[in-house]
Design a protein around this motif. Structure first.
Motif, PDB file in Angstrom:
ATOM      1  N   THR A  71      -9.974   4.773  26.330  1.00  0.00           N
ATOM      2  CA  THR A  71      -8.749   5.567  26.426  1.00  0.00           C
ATOM      3  C   THR A  71      -8.408   6.292  25.129  1.00  0.00           C
ATOM      4  OG1 THR A  71      -7.434   3.610  25.852  1.00  0.00           O
ATOM      5  CG2 THR A  71      -7.747   4.074  28.202  1.00  0.00           C
ATOM      6  N   SER A  72      -9.341   6.340  24.194  1.00  0.00           N
ATOM      7  CA  SER A  72      -9.107   7.057  22.932  1.00  0.00           C
ATOM      8  C   SER A  72      -9.398   8.538  23.138  1.00  0.00           C
ATOM      9  CB  SER A  72      -9.994   6.486  21.821  1.00  0.00           C
ATOM     10  OG  SER A  72     -11.357   6.589  22.185  1.00  0.00           O
ATOM     11  N   TYR A  73      -8.530   9.184  23.925  1.00  0.00           N
ATOM     12  CA  TYR A  73      -8.829  10.505  24.466  1.00  0.00           C
ATOM     13  C   TYR A  73      -8.327  11.668  23.622  1.00  0.00           C
ATOM     14  CZ  TYR A  73      -3.964   9.995  25.925  1.00  0.00           C
ATOM     15  OH  TYR A  73      -2.627   9.799  25.933  1.00  0.00           O
ATOM     16  N   ALA A 259      -9.790  16.735  38.929  1.00  0.00           N
ATOM     17  CA  ALA A 259      -9.793  15.927  37.705  1.00  0.00           C
ATOM     18  C   ALA A 259     -11.208  15.430  37.462  1.00  0.00           C
ATOM     19  CB  ALA A 259      -8.825  14.752  37.829  1.00  0.00           C
ATOM     20  N   ILE A 260     -11.515  15.145  36.205  1.00  0.00           N
ATOM     21  CA  ILE A 260     -12.866  14.745  35.815  1.00  0.00           C
ATOM     22  C   ILE A 260     -12.822  13.391  35.119  1.00  0.00           C
ATOM     23  CG2 ILE A 260     -14.817  15.277  34.288  1.00  0.00           C
ATOM     24  CD1 ILE A 260     -14.258  18.194  34.673  1.00  0.00           C
ATOM     25  N   PRO A 393      -8.497  14.657  30.917  1.00  0.00           N
ATOM     26  CA  PRO A 393      -8.770  13.238  31.221  1.00  0.00           C
ATOM     27  C   PRO A 393      -8.152  12.326  30.173  1.00  0.00           C
ATOM     28  CG  PRO A 393     -10.757  14.343  30.428  1.00  0.00           C
ATOM     29  CD  PRO A 393      -9.734  15.409  30.624  1.00  0.00           C
ATOM     30  N   THR A 394      -7.601  11.217  30.629  1.00  0.00           N
ATOM     31  CA  THR A 394      -6.997  10.232  29.726  1.00  0.00           C
ATOM     32  C   THR A 394      -7.837   8.974  29.599  1.00  0.00           C
ATOM     33  OG1 THR A 394      -5.690   9.343  31.558  1.00  0.00           O
ATOM     34  CG2 THR A 394      -4.670  11.055  30.204  1.00  0.00           C
ATOM     35  N   GLU A 395      -8.926   8.924  30.344  1.00  0.00           N
ATOM     36  CA  GLU A 395      -9.821   7.784  30.237  1.00  0.00           C
ATOM     37  C   GLU A 395     -11.211   8.200  30.658  1.00  0.00           C
ATOM     38  OE1 GLU A 395      -7.954   4.954  32.817  1.00  0.00           O
ATOM     39  OE2 GLU A 395      -8.991   5.708  34.595  1.00  0.00           O
ATOM     40  N   ARG A 396     -12.170   7.490  30.161  1.00  0.00           N
ATOM     41  CA  ARG A 396     -13.560   7.702  30.566  1.00  0.00           C
ATOM     42  C   ARG A 396     -14.251   6.350  30.583  1.00  0.00           C
ATOM     43  NH1 ARG A 396     -16.250  10.969  25.524  1.00  0.00           N
ATOM     44  NH2 ARG A 396     -15.019  12.590  26.512  1.00  0.00           N
ATOM     45  N   PHE A 397     -15.306   6.282  31.394  1.00  0.00           N
ATOM     46  CA  PHE A 397     -16.078   5.050  31.464  1.00  0.00           C
ATOM     47  C   PHE A 397     -17.097   5.025  30.336  1.00  0.00           C
ATOM     48  CE2 PHE A 397     -14.940   5.772  36.002  1.00  0.00           C
ATOM     49  CZ  PHE A 397     -14.114   4.665  36.148  1.00  0.00           C
ATOM     50  N   LYS A 398     -17.346   3.841  29.834  1.00  0.00           N
ATOM     51  CA  LYS A 398     -18.345   3.680  28.788  1.00  0.00           C
ATOM     52  C   LYS A 398     -19.288   2.551  29.178  1.00  0.00           C
ATOM     53  CE  LYS A 398     -18.862   3.557  23.772  1.00  0.00           C
ATOM     54  NZ  LYS A 398     -18.156   3.514  22.473  1.00  0.00           N
ATOM     55  N   ARG A 399     -20.571   2.846  29.158  1.00  0.00           N
ATOM     56  CA  ARG A 399     -21.589   1.857  29.502  1.00  0.00           C
ATOM     57  C   ARG A 399     -22.109   1.231  28.217  1.00  0.00           C
ATOM     58  NH1 ARG A 399     -24.314   4.962  32.494  1.00  0.00           N
ATOM     59  NH2 ARG A 399     -23.894   4.240  34.618  1.00  0.00           N
TER      60      ARG A 399
END
Length: 456
Positions: A71-73, A259-260, A393-399
């Motif tokens: 969430t460090s967007y 949204a992305i 975007p306010t969040e992204r997935f991280k693998r």
């Protein structure tokens, strides 16, 4: 010197081993209860070590990757998704080509056949009714040209599909950046796609961030089209989701808000085996249809292989299919008769007829979620399509890699040290005491030193 027996070698090893506890089992003057106690303790230690090592290996094999939400967007740059435009009808071009090939006048059923072949959707019912191999007294023009010929002649060029393109109120040359993409739906034109016919197409910077705000792309389009909003590695296909498709026709204005969500991969993810991370990176491909891997590209390859296996040909629009491997009318009939078996996907556990591909997702895929669509009629003889990023975007997935090879080694070493008090060299000791020492002793006993000569 007396030769050491295997029993004496083993006792010598246990007395001097760095594995804790074993010397108490073989030391002289130990009561049998002490020996039994240490035998039980050492056995339990080995069992506990084995269980921990098995658990660590199982986690490494099946749970090596974890997903977290980042969430460090504030400093993110979000790239606009790929936009692909595919023509779905062009009656004027069809009429011109059929007049040229079949003469004027001709049987105008042939026009419908040409339309079905040029804008192929997996089935060719009309073509087989008029020109199929089982049709008696069929028109001699049915075999006048190979099937791909009509596609190449009828499809409109980029300049005939795009009227104007505007990114964030800045107009740009559409056909400089919308480049050809070969798909199983025919020739399409895409921007921000990595699957274009050219290896290094011109790129147009379409970035949204906190400074620039959510981006928007406005297109004025001519004719009847399907427009796809996809990830940069994805391609339009016969199995594209309906939510990815915008049907475009003249006199309409369409606004789509979306949204992305992106996926970021820790660098170490590439070093994890594919079957453990359960995704593929773009370059991890051996496909003959597209340059880079994606789920949709894998689906096209899977369908192509099924067609070649079942009918010994692939339909004429499948990318990178040589002319000799493209279906003629007999092949089209075979594809039609086996449509469910070679074109419709099914899950591996399903009992219905279908094609099982087992394609993995792309490690770099993005999720495009439709927020809303607005559509209304306009007076202009073209279509206007507004594609707008609804919000940043306010969040992204991280693998992330949580159990790599180094983690496995550390876990195994920790379990061995905790329960056995051993290190890697402790296992080398086994080889030293039971193999190296006896061999060295044997060599010393068999090779006699030379006798010293007496001085006269």
């Amino acid at each position: 010197m007396a030769k050491k027996t295997p029993k004496s070698l083993l006792k010598n090893y246990l007395l001097n081993s760095s594995f804790h506890g074993y010397r108490f089992v073989v030391e002289n003057n130990r009561h049998w209860t002490e020996r039994l106690f240490w035998i039980v303790c050492c056995t339990l230690s080995w069992v506990a070590t084995g269980l921990l090592i098995y658990s660590a290996y199982d986690d490494f094999k099946n749970n090596a990757i974890s997903f977290v939400v980042d969430t460090s967007y504030l400093d993110w740059d979000t790239n606009f998704p790929s936009v692909v435009v595919c023509e779905t009808d062009q009656q004027e071009n069809i009429a011109n080509v059929t007049d040229k090939v079949f003469g004027d006048p001709h049987d105008y059923n042939l026009d419908e056949i040409v339309k079905e072949l040029v804008y192929y959707k997996g089935l060719s019912i009309y073509t087989l009714q008029i020109c199929g191999p089982d049709v008696q007294n069929r028109d001699e023009n049915c075999f006048k040209k190979h099937l791909r010929y009509f596609h190449d002649q009828v499809r409109s060029s980029c300049r005939n599909l795009f009227k104007s393109c505007i990114w964030d109120r800045r107009e740009f040359d559409c056909c400089k950046y919308f480049r050809i993409i070969d798909t199983e739906l025919g020739t399409c034109y895409g921007i921000n796609s990595l699957q274009t016919r050219e290896a290094h197409p011109p790129s147009f910077k379409m970035v949204s961030n906190r400074k620039l705000g959510p981006g928007s792309l406005k297109l004025k389009l001519l004719g009847n089209l399907n427009l796809y909003v996809l990830g940069p590695l994805d391609v339009p296909s016969l199995s594209s989701s309906l939510t990815d498709i915008i049907t475009v026709s003249p006199n309409t204005r369409i606004e789509r808000y979306f949204a992305i969500k992106e996926i970021e991969n820790q660098p170490e993810v590439k070093h994890v085996e594919i079957d453990k991370r359960k995704c593929r990176f773009p370059e991890e491909t051996d496909f003959d249809v597209y340059r880079y891997y994606s789920y949709s590209a894998c689906s096209v390859r899977c369908r192509k292989r099924a067609q070649l296996s079942k009918c010994r040909c692939a339909h004429h629009l499948v990318p990178n299919t040589p002319l000799e491997n493209q279906c003629d009318l007999d092949g089209i009939k075979c594809l039609n008769d086996n449509y469910n078996e070679i074109s419709v996907f099914k899950a591996a556990w399903s009992n219905r007829t279908g094609l099982v591909c087992g394609c993995l997702p792309s490690c770099n895929e993005i999720e495009v979620a439709v927020i809303r669509d607005d559509k209304k009629r306009i007076e202009e003889d073209y279509a206007i399509v507004d594609l707008q990023l609804d919000r940043l975007p306010t969040e992204r997935f991280k693998r992330n890699v949580v159990r790599g090879k180094l983690d496995l080694v550390v876990s195994m070493g920790g379990a061995t040290a905790l329960f056995l008090g051993a290190s890697l060299l402790s296992f080398v000791e086994i080889l030293h005491y039971l193999v190296v020492t006896p061999c060295a002793s044997h060599i010393r006993n068999t090779i006699k030193p030379p006798k010293k000569s007496l001085k006269k």
